[in-house]
Design a protein around this motif. Sequence first.
Motif, PDB file in Angstrom:
ATOM      1  N   ALA A 233     -15.355  40.756  87.537  1.00  0.00           N
ATOM      2  CA  ALA A 233     -14.123  40.796  88.705  1.00  0.00           C
ATOM      3  C   ALA A 233     -14.438  41.743  89.989  1.00  0.00           C
ATOM      4  O   ALA A 233     -14.309  41.128  91.193  1.00  0.00           O
ATOM      5  CB  ALA A 233     -13.027  41.526  88.084  1.00  0.00           C
ATOM      6  N   ALA A 234     -15.375  42.765  89.866  1.00  0.00           N
ATOM      7  CA  ALA A 234     -15.705  43.589  90.691  1.00  0.00           C
ATOM      8  C   ALA A 234     -16.657  42.992  91.565  1.00  0.00           C
ATOM      9  O   ALA A 234     -16.769  42.937  92.926  1.00  0.00           O
ATOM     10  CB  ALA A 234     -16.395  44.756  90.466  1.00  0.00           C
ATOM     11  N   VAL A 235     -17.835  42.251  90.960  1.00  0.00           N
ATOM     12  CA  VAL A 235     -18.747  41.549  91.476  1.00  0.00           C
ATOM     13  C   VAL A 235     -18.173  40.125  92.438  1.00  0.00           C
ATOM     14  O   VAL A 235     -18.693  40.044  93.616  1.00  0.00           O
ATOM     15  CB  VAL A 235     -19.972  40.893  90.586  1.00  0.00           C
ATOM     16  N   ALA A 236     -16.860  39.466  91.836  1.00  0.00           N
ATOM     17  CA  ALA A 236     -16.490  38.593  92.798  1.00  0.00           C
ATOM     18  C   ALA A 236     -16.079  39.063  93.988  1.00  0.00           C
ATOM     19  O   ALA A 236     -15.946  38.517  95.116  1.00  0.00           O
ATOM     20  CB  ALA A 236     -15.442  37.809  91.808  1.00  0.00           C
ATOM     21  N   LEU A 237     -15.416  40.345  93.906  1.00  0.00           N
ATOM     22  CA  LEU A 237     -15.006  40.928  95.150  1.00  0.00           C
ATOM     23  C   LEU A 237     -16.012  41.223  95.888  1.00  0.00           C
ATOM     24  O   LEU A 237     -15.713  40.982  97.409  1.00  0.00           O
ATOM     25  CB  LEU A 237     -13.984  42.119  94.760  1.00  0.00           C
ATOM     26  N   ASP A 238     -17.076  41.822  95.554  1.00  0.00           N
ATOM     27  CA  ASP A 238     -18.153  42.023  96.300  1.00  0.00           C
ATOM     28  C   ASP A 238     -18.654  40.664  97.061  1.00  0.00           C
ATOM     29  O   ASP A 238     -19.092  40.831  98.235  1.00  0.00           O
ATOM     30  CB  ASP A 238     -19.537  42.514  95.618  1.00  0.00           C
ATOM     31  N   ILE A 239     -19.023  39.822  96.353  1.00  0.00           N
ATOM     32  CA  ILE A 239     -19.546  38.342  96.897  1.00  0.00           C
ATOM     33  C   ILE A 239     -18.390  37.748  98.132  1.00  0.00           C
ATOM     34  O   ILE A 239     -19.050  37.468  99.174  1.00  0.00           O
ATOM     35  CB  ILE A 239     -19.439  37.432  95.976  1.00  0.00           C
ATOM     36  N   SER A 240     -17.062  38.025  97.653  1.00  0.00           N
ATOM     37  CA  SER A 240     -16.040  37.435  98.659  1.00  0.00           C
ATOM     38  C   SER A 240     -16.306  38.410 100.030  1.00  0.00           C
ATOM     39  O   SER A 240     -16.333  37.531 101.161  1.00  0.00           O
ATOM     40  CB  SER A 240     -14.873  37.586  98.136  1.00  0.00           C
TER      41      SER A 240
END
Length: 511
Positions: A233-240
């Motif tokens: 979930a944290a990495v998805a926010l980084d990518i976005s």
Amino acid sequence: MERSNNNHRDENGAGSDLTLPLLPESSPPENDSSGYDDKEEGKLSVRVWVESKKLWQIVGPAIFSRVATYTMNVITQAFAGHLGEVELAAISIANTVIVGFNFGLLLGMASALETLCGQAFGAKRYHMLGIYLQRSWIVLFLCCFALLPVYVFATPILKLMGQTDDVAEQSGLVAMWLIPLHFSFAFQFPMQRFLQCQLKNFIIAWVSLVGLLVNVFTSWLLVYALDFGVVGAAVALDISWWFLVFGMYVYIACGWCPLTWTGFSVEAFSGLWQFIKLSAASGVMLCLENWYYRILILMTGYLKDATVAVDALSVCMTINGWELMIPLAFFAGTGVRVANELGAGNWKGAKFATKVAVAESTVIGLFFCVLVMVLKDKIAYIFTTSSDVLEAVDELSYLLAITILLNSVQPVLSGVAVGSGWQAWVAYINLFCYYIVGLPLGFVMGWVFNLSIAGIWGGMIFGGTAVQTVILAVITIRRDWKKEAEDASRRVSKWSSPNPEDKQSEQQLLH
């Protein structure tokens, strides 16, 4: 005394704008002939319509982009919530406390560009916008490194704040994975303001929309399909967020900003100290506001019935957060409009833009204020079915309505400050109103008079936000607008160098 203050500015250049300006004692003469004649502009309704179109060209896309980025955090928390209570608490605390602490400071530092880029654009010093953008990248990137210890030592910090070991350790793990998000702020915030100041706002809205879709897809992929849990979930926010960075950079660097972006320049490394001082004043101004209501939630956690109080306050703050995207968009729009008009030497246009922005934002605030009061016993059903929480939200709804109304005016006045370049004034005002008056009054009302959460929140509203709004309103009304235009002209001259290409028409820039 006013004369000596002006001399001080002339001798010390743009950096002296950070000293406390003297409060204008009177308005400029009514018969002054500079720039903006009521008769020439026609009827008031026509002038309001023309100014509203200019304002909403910025405000409309800004509302959409802010709602989209705010929704990214909501989506991330929603995905984490399905993993378990500890995971939800970890992503919420890491995002709200750790990232939120740095977010306000970096966002505020980037708002220095609204002053410089907005006034340079109004003065047609187009080439300086790209140089200011690069200076902001450098300053914010260095600041990101200085703030890294907050992420690295998140676990012990949260334990000292009273969090349980499992939540603190999980939050610390999430905070480490959110470091890429932290560094994206250094590039995304300045580019957003760079584009806003030249009225290229729809690209921001489109990039934000695609970024939101990227966030939904990557969250599903990393959390559910690949089973990476809360780290996913944290990495998805980084990518976005990095998608937002690259999306705006491609637009800027690939030919869509031909006059304002001419490539990287060594001139970006000159005058960094003056730029740091203006950025620091902007950062302090905004982060003091950003942290104020976060402290409210922390104070509520020490009440006797803390669980119900925190849940009810969280519902109210979530509703306030969604609605606050509109005043924050007006903050951006007002800053750009005032800076553009002052940079062009049109002080009457800047004054009129302020009036229109305050009036329209207040009308919208009144609408949502009334809506909250009408639905006061129903709005919490969106988030909970707990009778205790529903009752608590019902009791707090009038405070929520007052907060929404005040927040419809205060950000617009702050936007005037940013557009004019007197962020240091507002930083001092925020420090006084919020932390010397508001917080102590909230403490006294909450604990000494035993009024619980309503006392804390009420004290912070009336002692902090309301007093700040009144002070900013008085200063704005008493401003010498002609002098502000002269100061803007001096600032643009001192911070920029002439460029023959700037003689090209504004229509070519906006093509």
